[in-house]
Design an enzyme around this catalytic site. Structure first.
Site, short mmCIF file in Angstrom:
data_model
loop_
_atom_site.label_atom_id
_atom_site.label_comp_id
_atom_site.label_asym_id
_atom_site.label_seq_id
_atom_site.Cartn_x
_atom_site.Cartn_y
_atom_site.Cartn_z
N ARG A 70 0.85 -1.20 0.00
CA ARG A 70 0.00 0.00 0.00
C ARG A 70 0.88 1.24 0.00
O ARG A 70 1.97 1.26 0.55
CB ARG A 70 -0.90 0.02 1.25
CG ARG A 70 -2.15 -0.82 1.10
CD ARG A 70 -3.01 -0.74 2.34
NE ARG A 70 -2.39 -1.37 3.48
CZ ARG A 70 -1.75 -0.73 4.45
NH1 ARG A 70 -1.73 0.60 4.45
NH2 ARG A 70 -1.19 -1.38 5.44
N TYR A 198 -1.84 -3.57 -6.75
CA TYR A 198 -1.56 -4.27 -5.49
C TYR A 198 -2.79 -4.32 -4.57
O TYR A 198 -3.51 -3.32 -4.42
CB TYR A 198 -0.39 -3.61 -4.75
CG TYR A 198 -0.28 -4.17 -3.36
CD1 TYR A 198 0.28 -5.43 -3.15
CD2 TYR A 198 -0.81 -3.49 -2.28
CE1 TYR A 198 0.30 -5.98 -1.88
CE2 TYR A 198 -0.79 -4.04 -1.00
CZ TYR A 198 -0.24 -5.28 -0.82
OH TYR A 198 -0.24 -5.83 0.43
N LYS A 207 -9.69 -2.62 1.97
CA LYS A 207 -9.42 -1.47 2.84
C LYS A 207 -10.25 -0.24 2.43
O LYS A 207 -10.76 0.49 3.28
CB LYS A 207 -7.93 -1.15 2.84
CG LYS A 207 -7.06 -2.32 3.30
CD LYS A 207 -7.38 -2.70 4.72
CE LYS A 207 -6.95 -4.08 5.15
NZ LYS A 207 -5.58 -4.32 5.45
N HIS A 227 -10.18 -2.71 11.90
CA HIS A 227 -9.10 -3.53 11.35
C HIS A 227 -8.80 -4.65 12.34
O HIS A 227 -7.78 -4.63 13.02
CB HIS A 227 -7.87 -2.62 11.14
CG HIS A 227 -6.78 -3.23 10.32
ND1 HIS A 227 -5.46 -2.86 10.46
CD2 HIS A 227 -6.82 -4.15 9.34
CE1 HIS A 227 -4.73 -3.54 9.58
NE2 HIS A 227 -5.52 -4.33 8.91
N SER A 249 -1.06 -3.98 10.11
CA SER A 249 -0.78 -4.93 9.04
C SER A 249 0.54 -5.65 9.30
O SER A 249 1.51 -5.03 9.75
CB SER A 249 -0.65 -4.19 7.71
OG SER A 249 -1.83 -3.48 7.45
N CYS A 251 1.32 -7.92 11.54
CA CYS A 251 1.70 -8.10 12.95
C CYS A 251 1.08 -9.37 13.53
O CYS A 251 0.96 -9.51 14.75
CB CYS A 251 1.28 -6.89 13.77
SG CYS A 251 2.27 -5.43 13.46
N ASP A 276 -8.95 -10.05 9.27
CA ASP A 276 -8.48 -8.70 8.94
C ASP A 276 -9.48 -7.59 9.28
O ASP A 276 -9.06 -6.52 9.71
CB ASP A 276 -8.13 -8.63 7.45
CG ASP A 276 -7.28 -7.42 7.09
OD1 ASP A 276 -6.37 -7.06 7.86
OD2 ASP A 276 -7.54 -6.81 6.03
N ARG A 364 2.19 -12.21 -0.63
CA ARG A 364 0.89 -12.55 -0.05
C ARG A 364 0.32 -13.83 -0.62
O ARG A 364 0.66 -14.22 -1.74
CB ARG A 364 -0.10 -11.40 -0.36
CG ARG A 364 0.30 -10.06 0.24
CD ARG A 364 -0.30 -9.90 1.60
NE ARG A 364 0.20 -8.72 2.31
CZ ARG A 364 -0.40 -8.25 3.40
NH1 ARG A 364 -1.49 -8.81 3.87
NH2 ARG A 364 0.11 -7.22 4.03
O1 SAT Z 1 -3.72 -3.35 2.59
S1 SAT Z 1 -3.75 -4.77 2.27
O2 SAT Z 1 -5.10 -5.20 2.21
O3 SAT Z 1 -3.11 -4.97 0.97
C1 SAT Z 1 -2.95 -5.67 3.44
C2 SAT Z 1 -2.68 -4.90 4.67
O4 SAT Z 1 -1.78 -4.07 4.66
O5 SAT Z 1 -3.36 -5.09 5.69
MN MN Z 2 -4.97 -5.59 7.15
#
Ligand code: SAT
Ligand code: MN
Length: 578
Positions: A70, A198, A207, A227, A249, A251, A276, A364
C-alpha cells in the site's frame, strides 16, 4: 446491459465514456468465469501455474516491482472539509480530486477489457452486509475479488433490488508511482484508484470500502468498522467466546485468527471467523456483534510455516493465488520462514542467489476462507458473533506488557488510541520505525480520529453489555533483543486469561496501567518459560510509562478541538496514578 438499476447503468456508461475500454464484461462470479480468466492470464504469462500435483489450481502472480505494498502517501480521503478527514488522512477537495484523477482515467482502458464486478461485503442477505460494484481493467483484481468477497450475480441481485452500493473505479493505469492515487469520496460512497494493481490499493472491497468508507458510514449509523480479526475460542466444556483483535498490518492477525493450541491445551479449539476486518454492531441485548465482511484471506506469506500457522499452510494446498513469492525447483511457492525445500527463483523471476530474499517481505497469499481447517461456520451467521473481548496489540520491543486489561471502556478506548507499533513491509516506506497507529486504523480510518474516538467512547453511554478491552504485546524483547514470549500457538494462554477475566474467574493485579495477570493466573502448564521472563513480560516501568503517556498526549493533542475531553481526562488520571 445486464442490469435494470438505472444508477448502476448510468455509472458504468459514464465510466466507459471516460476510460474508453474495448469491451465490457459483467462478472457473474461463476467458477467457469474464474477458470476462463485464469486461463487467459496464463496464456499472457501474467499468471504462472504452480506444480499441479502438489498445488492444484494455484498460481503465482508477480506484480510490478514498484507496486508491492500500500502507498499511504498517495491515498486520500476527499470529504467536503479538511477537518472531517482529520490530520490522520491526506485530504483533497472532492472536486479537485475528481478532476485530478479523472484526467488520469481518460482513455486509460483503451484496447482493454473493463470488468464490472458486483460484490457483497458480509454474508449474503445479512442486515449488516454492504454492497459495491468495482469497475476494473485488471483481471488479477477480478479473480482476487472472487476469492475475497461474495462476487457476481448473487451480489448484483441485491443491488437490483435497490440495495445501495459503493462505486469503485479502478485501473492499473501505467503503474507509474507518479500517476498513482487511491481516492475516497465518503459523501458519494465512491472510490477511484489508479496506477496500482496491489491488494489494498486495487481490491477495492477490502481497505477502501470495508474500512475507509465503512468507518465513515459507521460513525453516522452507530456501528464500528475495524481492522480486526475475529476468533472463537472453544474450551473443553464446549463453550465458545468470541474475541475481536486489532493489530497493524503484518503483525500476526492471520496467525492469531488461525491459532492451534499446544499439546497441553487438550479439548481447546480456535475457530476463525475473520483475519483482517470486523464490522461491529450493537445488538438489542446491549452486546456487540461482529461480522467478517470478507470471504477470503489476503495474508502475509513470509513467516508462515508449519510451526507458526499450520492452518494457513493447510488452506493453501489448492486453489490459491500467491503474489510475489519465490519458487522452488519443483515449481512450488517458497518464502522466507519455510523450513522445507529451498528457493530456486526469486519473486522477480530471477534465479535465486543467496542471501535473498526469495519472496518479497510483503508477498501474499489469497485464498477462500472456507479452505481453512479452522474456518468457523459462524462466519456465515447473518447476525454475527457476540463479542466477549476486544484486544489491541502492536509490535513493541519494550514497555507494553504481554497482556493488560483496561480499567473500564474509556480506558480501553485510550489503550486503543495510544496504540503504537513498528512499521512493516505492508506499506511502502521504512520498516521498524515506531509510529502511532490508533486502533491499528492509522492507514484506514476514513475520517478524523478525534471524532472516531468520540464515537468509540459514546458506546459506553448507550450499551450495557460491552466487551472488556485488553492490550497485548507478543513482541516484547529482553536486553539482548530476543523475544521474551514464544507467541503463535502459545498465545492461547493469554486468550484463556482474557476469557476467564470476562467470566470473572481469573485473578488480576490492579496497576497504574490496568489489570495484569496475578501471579499464577496465566496458565503456564507445558511451557518452559523462566519466571524472570514472565516477570519481564509483565513488568510495569513507571518512568517509561510516564514518558509514553507524555508522547501519547502530544500525539492526541494534534487533534485539537476534535479530541474528546473524556479521552484526555482518562489519560490525565492514568498519568497521575503512575
Ligand atoms: O492493505 S492490504 O489489504 O493490501 C494488506 C494490509 O496491509 O493489511
Ligand atoms: Mn490488514
Amino acid at each position: 446491459m445486464p442490469t435494470t438499476n438505472t444508477e448502476l447503468k448510468a455509472w458504468v456508461e459514464a465510466s466507459a465514456q471516460l476510460t474508453k475500454p474495448e469491451r465490457i464484461h459483467w462478472c457473474t462470479g461463476s467458477d467457469q468465469e474464474y477458470e476462463q480468466i485464469t486461463r487467459e492470464l496464463v496464456r499472457t504469462k501474467e499468471l504462472h501455474p504452480l506444480n499441479s500435483g502438489t498445488f492444484p489450481h494455484s498460481y503465482l502472480y508477480r506484480s510490478d516491482p514498484s507496486d508491492v505494498a500500500r502507498t499511504e502517501h498517495l491515498t486520500f480521503v476527499c470529504t467536503k472539509d479538511k477537518e472531517t478527514a482529520g490530520p490522520n488522512n491526506n485530504w483533497l477537495d472532492p472536486q479537485v480530486a475528481h478532476h485530478k484523477i479523472d484526467a488520469l482515467f481518460a482513455g486509460c482502458m483503451r484496447g482493454r477489457t473493463m470488468y464490472v464486478l458486483p460484490y457483497c461485503m458480509g454474508p449474503l442477505g445479512s442486515p449488516y452486509s454492504r454492497y459495491g460494484v468495482e469497475i476494473t481493467d485488471s483481471p488479477y483484481v477480478v479473480i482476487s475479488m472472487k476469492i475475497m468477497t461474495r462476487m457476481g450475480n448473487d451480489a448484483r441481485h441485491f443491488i437490483e433490488q435497490g440495495q445501495p452500493f459503493v462505486k469503485g473505479l479502478h485501473s492499473v493505469g501505467d503503474l507509474s508511482p507518479e500517476r498513482r492515487f487511491i481516492m475516497h469520496f465518503p459523501d458519494e460512497m465512491m472510490i477511484k484508484s489508479i496506477g496500482s494493481g496491489y491488494g489494498g490499493n486495487a481490491l477495492l472491497g477490502k481497505k477502501c470500502h470495508s474500512l475507509r468508507l465503512a468507518s465513515y458510514q459507521a460513525q453516522h449509523e452507530g456501528w464500528l468498522a475495524e481492522h480486526m480479526l475475529i476468533v472463537g475460542v472453544e474450551n473443553p466444556q464446549g463453550e465458545t467466546h468470541y474475541i475481536a483483535a486489532a493489530f497493524p498490518s503484518a503483525c500476526g492477525k492471520t496467525n492469531l485468527a488461525m491459532l492451534i493450541p499446544p499439546e497441553s491445551y487438550k479439548g481447546w479449539k480456535v475457530w476463525t471467523v475473520g483475519d483482517d476486518i470486523a464490522w461491529i454492531h450493537p445488538g438489542k441485548d446491549g452486546r456487540l456483534y461482529a461480522i467478517n465482511p470478507e470471504a477470503g484471506y489476503f495474508g502475509v506469506a513470509p513467516g508462515t510455516s508449519e510451526k507458526t500457522n499450520p492452518n494457513a499452510l493447510a488452506s493453501l494446498q489448492h486453489d490459491a493465488i500467491f503474489t510475489n513469492v519465490g519458487l522452488t525447483a519443483d515449481n512450488e511457492p517458497w518464502w522466507e520462514g519455510m523450513t522445507t525445500k529451498s528457493p530456486s527463483i526469486d519473486w522477480l523471476g530471477n534465479k535465486y542467489s543467496y542471501p535473498g530474499p526469495a519472496a518479497h517481505p510483503n508477498s501474499r497469499f489469497t485464498v477462500a476462507a472456507k479452505q481453512c481447517p479452522s474456518y468457523s461456520p459462524q462466519a456465515e451467521n447473518p447476525q454475527g458473533v457476540p463479542l466477549s473481548a476486544i484486544v489491541f496489540g502492536g509490535r513493541r520491543p519494550r514497555l507494553i506488557p504481554l497482556v493488560c486489561e483496561a480499567k473500564n471502556w474509556a480506558h480501553g478506548v485510550l489503550m486503543g488510541a495510544s496504540l503504537a507499533s513498528e512499521t512493516t513491509a505492508a506499506a511502502t516506506g521504512q520498516v521498524g520505525i515506531l509510529r502511532h497507529d490508533p486502533m491499528a486504523m492509522k492507514p484506514f480510518c476514513g475520517y478524523n480520529f478525534g471524532r472516531y474516538w468520540q464515537h468509540w467512547l459514546s458506546f459506553a453511554d448507550n450499551y450495557s453489555q460491552l466487551p472488556k478491552i485488553f492490550s497485548v504485546n507478543w513482541f516484547r524483547q529482553d536486553e539482548a533483543g530476543k523475544f521474551l514470549w514464544p507467541g503463535y500457538g502459545e498465545n492461547i494462554r493469554v486468550l484463556e486469561w482474557i476469557i476467564a477475566r470476562v467470566k470473572g474467574q481469573a485473578e488480576a493485579c490492579p496497576t497504574a496501567v490496568g489489570f495484569l495477570p496475578a501471579e499464577g493466573a496465566l496458565n503456564m502448564k507445558g511451557l518452559s518459560l523462566s519466571p524472570t521472563h514472565l516477570d519481564q513480560l509483565l513488568y510495569v516501568d513507571h518512568a517509561g510509562w510516564k514518558d509514553e503517556l507524555e508522547k501519547t498526549r502530544a500525539y492526541l493533542e494534534q487533534f485539537g478541538d476534535d479530541l474528546p475531553a473524556g479521552l484526555l481526562r482518562t489519560l490525565e488520571s492514568n498519568y497521575k496514578s503512575l
